[in-house]
Design an enzyme around this catalytic site. Sequence first.
Site, mmCIF file in Angstrom:
data_model
loop_
_atom_site.group_PDB
_atom_site.id
_atom_site.type_symbol
_atom_site.label_atom_id
_atom_site.label_comp_id
_atom_site.label_asym_id
_atom_site.label_seq_id
_atom_site.Cartn_x
_atom_site.Cartn_y
_atom_site.Cartn_z
ATOM 1 N N GLU A 90 28.010 46.426 80.267
ATOM 2 C CA GLU A 90 27.414 47.725 80.632
ATOM 3 C C GLU A 90 27.228 48.578 79.383
ATOM 4 O O GLU A 90 26.231 49.280 79.247
ATOM 5 C CB GLU A 90 28.277 48.459 81.661
ATOM 6 C CG GLU A 90 28.574 47.671 82.937
ATOM 7 C CD GLU A 90 27.370 47.053 83.613
ATOM 8 O OE1 GLU A 90 26.268 47.604 83.495
ATOM 9 O OE2 GLU A 90 27.538 45.991 84.258
ATOM 10 N N ALA A 121 29.015 46.436 88.292
ATOM 11 C CA ALA A 121 29.051 47.718 87.593
ATOM 12 C C ALA A 121 27.629 48.107 87.238
ATOM 13 O O ALA A 121 26.706 47.299 87.361
ATOM 14 C CB ALA A 121 29.881 47.601 86.322
ATOM 15 N N GLU A 158 18.502 42.097 81.405
ATOM 16 C CA GLU A 158 19.687 41.392 81.900
ATOM 17 C C GLU A 158 19.970 40.100 81.131
ATOM 18 O O GLU A 158 21.115 39.840 80.762
ATOM 19 C CB GLU A 158 19.577 41.128 83.398
ATOM 20 C CG GLU A 158 19.548 42.399 84.251
ATOM 21 C CD GLU A 158 20.734 43.338 84.012
ATOM 22 O OE1 GLU A 158 21.728 42.936 83.392
ATOM 23 O OE2 GLU A 158 20.652 44.513 84.445
#
Length: 855
Positions: free
Chosen positions: A295, A259, A317
């Site tokens: 996300e 995603a 991340e």
Amino acid sequence: MKDATPQTIRLADYAPYPFTLDAVALTFRLAPKATRVVAEIRMTPRQPGAALALDGEHLRLISAAIDGQSLSAEDYILTDTGLTIHPAALPDAAFTLATEVEIAPEGNTALQGLYMSRGMYCTQCEAQGFRRITFYPDRPDVMARFTVRVEADLPVLLSNGNPTASGPGWAEWVDPWPKPAYLFALVAGDLVAHSGNFTTMSGRKVALNIWVRRGDEDRCGFALGALQRAMKWDEDAYGREYDLDIFNIVAVDDFNMGAMENKGLNIFNAKLVLASPDTTTDGEYERIEGVIAHEYFHNWTGNRITCRDWFQLCLKEGLTVFRDQQFTSDMRSGPVKRIEDVLTLRARQFREDQGPLAHAVRPESYVEINNFYTATVYEKGAEVIGMLRRLVGDAGYRRALDLYFDRHDGQAATIEDWLAVFADATGRDLGQFKRWYSDAGTPRLRVEEHWQDGTYTLEFTQVTPPTPGQPEKAPRVIPIAVGLLSPNGDEVVPTQVLEMTEARQRFSFSGLAVRPVPSLLRGFSAPVVLERDATAAERAFLLAHDTDPFNRWEAGRSLAREALCAMVAGAAPEPEHIDAVGRLIRDGAADPAFRALCLRLPGEEEIATALFERGTVPDPDAIHAARGRLAAALAQKHEAVLSEIHDAMAVPGPYAPDAGPAGKRALRLAALALLSRIDGGRRAQALFDTAPNMTETLGALACLIEAGQADAALAGFRARWSADRLVMDKWFMVQLAHADPANAPALAARLASDPAFEWKNPNRFRALMGGFAANHAGFHHPSGAGYSFYADWLIKLDPVNPQMAARMSTAFETWPRYDAARQALAQAALARIEALPGLSRDMGEMVARLAKANR
Ligand code: 0A1
Ligand code: ZN
């Protein structure tokens, strides 16, 4: 267009962009074969005399003008990779560059930039897809406010930010937050929304929409709930509030990754949105919740604060993975989540660190950045933050994060900035800690124990094996959480964190009445391989008595792993292990999910890794056989209680994906996996015939395949689900992952010629090839048939979707572990790929790295 000489990009070469972007206005006239993109970019020069270099690939330039004046041919240079405007053609002060380009979303099989997925337009711009949309400085430190107008004869037209105006065939969006181009998104299609809302902590009401194809709207409820839980959690845990009036999520069938966190318009692989009990397993529910949260959390860690350059990828991340792990841990069971995360870390990141693809959490060079969306950047990046938190404590961590958001909001930051907020908020010197970002490889932590006159001493030695380009490494800071147990099972020293900073270091505990049993690296406090010569009895003791749930599981796991390694060499099953498992599964007080994790045997890949680590060349067939023998031995010894568990863990009533019932189903299936080794698949068939949800259906099907009794079940499953793409992915995956390894290459080839194998769809490709690669002894078939089948398909995919092909090539990363014959076969397969004319930059970099054994 292929690059003849791919460039290596280096962190050391970073230079700021010589222009500031004040505003960006984009107009899209969508058409499958010829979409027009008009871009008006308002910018200010920051360095007099600098040329204006814009990235651009696969674009047909229609026109370019500065402040309304068309550029003439001598004003610029146009290449396959961009447009450079000469300084002489540029004003000294702010100006507007207007360009128009034509692109073809329909033919875009790489799925980067603007592409089509079954009639719907969508985008993927991270990392460098925006340059396939328009000429632009496609780098994360160039941030700008975007206004977007979308024109298309389609009912739903979406972009980032807030909707400002719309009419038949057009819509306008304004994103008030400056962002880098990789966060741009656009979606257009015949979609329907499952809607809800969320009221933020300051009382603003946000509209939430999950956009899907018609017919899928009844499978969105779980995703919407997950989004609401994530929004609330980020307010409570980090004080982060959402910052637009609307949050859209779109499910797309063709998507290279999981995603994408585009500002206000997250685009998801459909498999990480759509959920229903009939089609979705418990594990997938958990993952959907985790990825929706991931996300969403990027809105602050990634979007509001982004990365200066792609070398800083772990800045967003690692932190966002760490945050989604905390979230799942809070939503479900903390200990179970930690065990799951460590299993993933070891299976993917340790494996990466051990082989030719090993790289630092913050690499220093790359050819294709898409090749660095790795377990090291993501999962090890998260572990590094976990260590930081342990070192500075919960309160210190919170202070550092508050400072981070405060100091860097609206900026493109670096790992140096990140460490500085910890240093400033806590007063700690993190100079040595920084090695976790720059040094590749998994440290091995060896421990020796000394006992004398009531003083117990732990002596640790750390060594990090060489990795490509890094032959030697200095010692790292390793937080080692330790507790001590007395032989009667009482905890005599509760958990404390030892901070190891030297290559060899001793820690003593005095005033003890008896020699204790150590519980080391509690909660897996550092991503290292712990080497301790413990007896089976000691491991069984810790499995029974450790107060740290992670280490309880770890003791059982290492007991099983040791037993399996010995069995590969011909030993009989270890009685201590068999008995310990018996005690554990009878422990009705323990969480079923935890018991399930303890009952599941280490996978073949894990056994191969363990053997390799101790200097033995792993034999995949012997490993497969040994694991089968141990499963059968456990089933034989504990048949009655396993059978009882299997029956008792049936969850009555309507399905709920929560951790409680999911844990029971996991335990039930773990018991069934063992029982199926000795009952010819009888119980699995019964469960398959009656299972009221996909979790048990698929679990039973896997057992039937292992028992060699699945022909009818597979045919029935296919007949029932042939119209459901996501379920058919499972059909491909499960039969290969669990197939008899001897026949796996032939089965893989047969399935690859099945008309349902739509290989250009990333999920389908991953299902078949990933399922096959997960069949350890099948992929490493002694004939080399597995390697050559797999290489053939990478060769076929590369020109169509290089990013996917390159990602899938990591199946080869373990080749240096195996025997000379297998090594030669794998190398030949890699050489065949490398020799291909016109190989993509993505794949070219991967095979060049893979070809080098680093030990
Ligand atoms: N930032 C995303 C991952 C991602 C990276 C590249 C992509 O290109 C196809 C897509 C997604 C995340 O961390 O979720
Ligand atoms: Zn992410």
